[in-house]
Motif scaffolding. Structure first.
Motif, PDB file in Angstrom:
ATOM      1  N   ILE A  43       0.835  -1.206   0.000  1.00 38.27           N
ATOM      2  CA  ILE A  43       0.000   0.000   0.000  1.00 38.27           C
ATOM      3  C   ILE A  43       0.868   1.254   0.000  1.00 38.27           C
ATOM      4  N   ASN A  44       1.881   1.287   0.848  1.00 41.69           N
ATOM      5  CA  ASN A  44       2.705   2.486   0.997  1.00 41.69           C
ATOM      6  C   ASN A  44       3.713   2.692  -0.123  1.00 41.69           C
ATOM      7  N   ARG A  45       4.329   1.639  -0.606  1.00 39.30           N
ATOM      8  CA  ARG A  45       5.413   1.789  -1.579  1.00 39.30           C
ATOM      9  C   ARG A  45       4.998   1.565  -3.022  1.00 39.30           C
ATOM     10  N   GLU A  46       3.956   0.761  -3.233  1.00 41.98           N
ATOM     11  CA  GLU A  46       3.572   0.437  -4.606  1.00 41.98           C
ATOM     12  C   GLU A  46       2.151   0.893  -4.935  1.00 41.98           C
ATOM     13  N   LYS A  47       1.604   1.759  -4.084  1.00 38.26           N
ATOM     14  CA  LYS A  47       0.250   2.291  -4.267  1.00 38.26           C
ATOM     15  C   LYS A  47      -0.799   1.182  -4.368  1.00 38.26           C
ATOM     16  N   GLY A  48      -0.603   0.137  -3.580  1.00 32.19           N
ATOM     17  CA  GLY A  48      -1.545  -0.975  -3.553  1.00 32.19           C
ATOM     18  C   GLY A  48      -2.908  -0.539  -3.053  1.00 32.19           C
ATOM     19  N   VAL A  49      -3.921  -1.239  -3.530  1.00 34.30           N
ATOM     20  CA  VAL A  49      -5.303  -0.932  -3.171  1.00 34.30           C
ATOM     21  C   VAL A  49      -5.845  -2.067  -2.319  1.00 34.30           C
ATOM     22  N   LEU A  50      -6.420  -1.721  -1.181  1.00 34.88           N
ATOM     23  CA  LEU A  50      -7.027  -2.700  -0.287  1.00 34.88           C
ATOM     24  C   LEU A  50      -8.485  -2.861  -0.698  1.00 34.88           C
ATOM     25  N   LEU A  51      -8.864  -4.067  -1.107  1.00 39.42           N
ATOM     26  CA  LEU A  51     -10.207  -4.334  -1.610  1.00 39.42           C
ATOM     27  C   LEU A  51     -10.902  -5.332  -0.698  1.00 39.42           C
ATOM     28  N   THR A  87      -2.124  -2.697 -13.197  1.00 40.39           N
ATOM     29  CA  THR A  87      -0.796  -3.109 -12.754  1.00 40.39           C
ATOM     30  C   THR A  87      -0.573  -2.838 -11.268  1.00 40.39           C
ATOM     31  N   LEU A  88      -1.503  -2.106 -10.640  1.00 44.56           N
ATOM     32  CA  LEU A  88      -1.375  -1.851  -9.201  1.00 44.56           C
ATOM     33  C   LEU A  88      -1.655  -3.123  -8.410  1.00 44.56           C
ATOM     34  N   PRO A  89      -0.958  -3.317  -7.306  1.00 42.34           N
ATOM     35  CA  PRO A  89      -1.274  -4.462  -6.451  1.00 42.34           C
ATOM     36  C   PRO A  89      -2.655  -4.297  -5.828  1.00 42.34           C
ATOM     37  N   LEU A  90      -3.423  -5.372  -5.819  1.00 40.90           N
ATOM     38  CA  LEU A  90      -4.718  -5.404  -5.142  1.00 40.90           C
ATOM     39  C   LEU A  90      -4.590  -6.361  -3.977  1.00 40.90           C
ATOM     40  N   ILE A  91      -4.788  -5.874  -2.774  1.00 39.67           N
ATOM     41  CA  ILE A  91      -4.750  -6.726  -1.592  1.00 39.67           C
ATOM     42  C   ILE A  91      -6.204  -7.013  -1.232  1.00 39.67           C
ATOM     43  N   VAL A  92      -6.608  -8.250  -1.417  1.00 36.98           N
ATOM     44  CA  VAL A  92      -8.005  -8.641  -1.244  1.00 36.98           C
ATOM     45  C   VAL A  92      -8.201  -9.163   0.178  1.00 36.98           C
ATOM     46  N   VAL A  93      -9.245  -8.644   0.836  1.00 38.02           N
ATOM     47  CA  VAL A  93      -9.490  -8.996   2.231  1.00 38.02           C
ATOM     48  C   VAL A  93     -10.969  -9.307   2.455  1.00 38.02           C
ATOM     49  N   CYS A  94     -11.214 -10.226   3.358  1.00 36.58           N
ATOM     50  CA  CYS A  94     -12.548 -10.532   3.868  1.00 36.58           C
ATOM     51  C   CYS A  94     -12.339 -10.894   5.343  1.00 36.58           C
ATOM     52  N   PRO A  95     -13.387 -11.186   6.098  1.00 37.59           N
ATOM     53  CA  PRO A  95     -13.177 -11.440   7.534  1.00 37.59           C
ATOM     54  C   PRO A  95     -12.138 -12.524   7.855  1.00 37.59           C
ATOM     55  N   THR A  96     -12.141 -13.625   7.126  1.00 29.17           N
ATOM     56  CA  THR A  96     -11.211 -14.713   7.454  1.00 29.17           C
ATOM     57  C   THR A  96     -10.180 -14.999   6.370  1.00 29.17           C
ATOM     58  N   LYS A 109      -8.165 -13.249 -13.393  1.00 31.81           N
ATOM     59  CA  LYS A 109      -8.760 -13.541 -14.695  1.00 31.81           C
ATOM     60  C   LYS A 109      -9.201 -12.269 -15.405  1.00 31.81           C
ATOM     61  N   LEU A 110      -9.537 -11.238 -14.640  1.00 28.47           N
ATOM     62  CA  LEU A 110      -9.947  -9.951 -15.215  1.00 28.47           C
ATOM     63  C   LEU A 110      -8.749  -9.076 -15.587  1.00 28.47           C
ATOM     64  N   GLY A 111      -7.535  -9.583 -15.346  1.00 26.01           N
ATOM     65  CA  GLY A 111      -6.333  -8.852 -15.736  1.00 26.01           C
ATOM     66  C   GLY A 111      -5.566  -8.208 -14.604  1.00 26.01           C
ATOM     67  N   PHE A 112      -6.029  -8.337 -13.383  1.00 29.80           N
ATOM     68  CA  PHE A 112      -5.317  -7.789 -12.225  1.00 29.80           C
ATOM     69  C   PHE A 112      -4.315  -8.849 -11.752  1.00 29.80           C
ATOM     70  N   GLU A 113      -3.165  -8.879 -12.404  1.00 31.82           N
ATOM     71  CA  GLU A 113      -2.175  -9.932 -12.151  1.00 31.82           C
ATOM     72  C   GLU A 113      -1.597  -9.868 -10.747  1.00 31.82           C
ATOM     73  N   LYS A 114      -1.613  -8.702 -10.134  1.00 35.01           N
ATOM     74  CA  LYS A 114      -1.026  -8.545  -8.804  1.00 35.01           C
ATOM     75  C   LYS A 114      -2.073  -8.624  -7.697  1.00 35.01           C
ATOM     76  N   ALA A 115      -3.182  -9.292  -7.951  1.00 32.01           N
ATOM     77  CA  ALA A 115      -4.201  -9.481  -6.915  1.00 32.01           C
ATOM     78  C   ALA A 115      -3.723 -10.564  -5.957  1.00 32.01           C
ATOM     79  N   VAL A 116      -3.612 -10.208  -4.682  1.00 36.04           N
ATOM     80  CA  VAL A 116      -3.154 -11.140  -3.655  1.00 36.04           C
ATOM     81  C   VAL A 116      -4.119 -11.118  -2.479  1.00 36.04           C
TER      82      VAL A 116
END
Length: 135
Positions: A43-51, A87-96, A109-116
């Protein structure tokens, strides 16, 4: 050697089974995820988005500060909540972290290769004393 294997087939079977259990998370793609420290770095260094892919009630009850909300069932149609820069990192979160794994696969599959996935989900975020919001 053949005598040993034939007489101790159960030991060989146990060794193979334990090896497969150790490799299963890597082979299935589940169990992979980033730690809270790595998420903050992204988030801080690569402008990652928390989803956050929680349902609306869960998101309203508690979510990571600054996260965008897009329920798992709406990922295909949720272009507004997703960043336009794939190309931005997506950090995917849910309760668990369970739904986040499925969401990350859909996003890739939608093209967000950096989704983690955030390993441990919102629970890990909370345990790391990172900010939580309620809406």
């Amino acid at each position: 050697m053949v005598d040993f294997l034939s007489q101790n087939w159960y030991l060989v079977l146990m060794a193979l089974g334990s090896g497969l259990m150790l490799l299963w998370p890597s082979l299935s793609g589940k169990g992979a995820g980033v730690s809270t420290a790595e998420a903050v770095r992204l988030i801080n260094r690569e402008k990652g988005v928390l989803l956050d892919v929680s349902e609306a009630a869960e998101y309203a009850a508690a979510h990571a500060a600054g996260s965008r909300h897009l329920p798992l069932g709406q990922i295909e149609a949720g272009a507004k909540a997703l960043p336009s820069n794939k190309t931005l990192p997506l950090i995917v979160v849910c309760p668990t972290g369970a739904r986040a794994g499925r969401a990350a696969q859909q996003l890739q599959k939608l093209g967000f290769e950096k989704a983690v996935v955030l390993a441990g989900g919102l629970n890990a975020w909370r345990e790391a004393n990172l900010p939580i919001e309620k809406s």
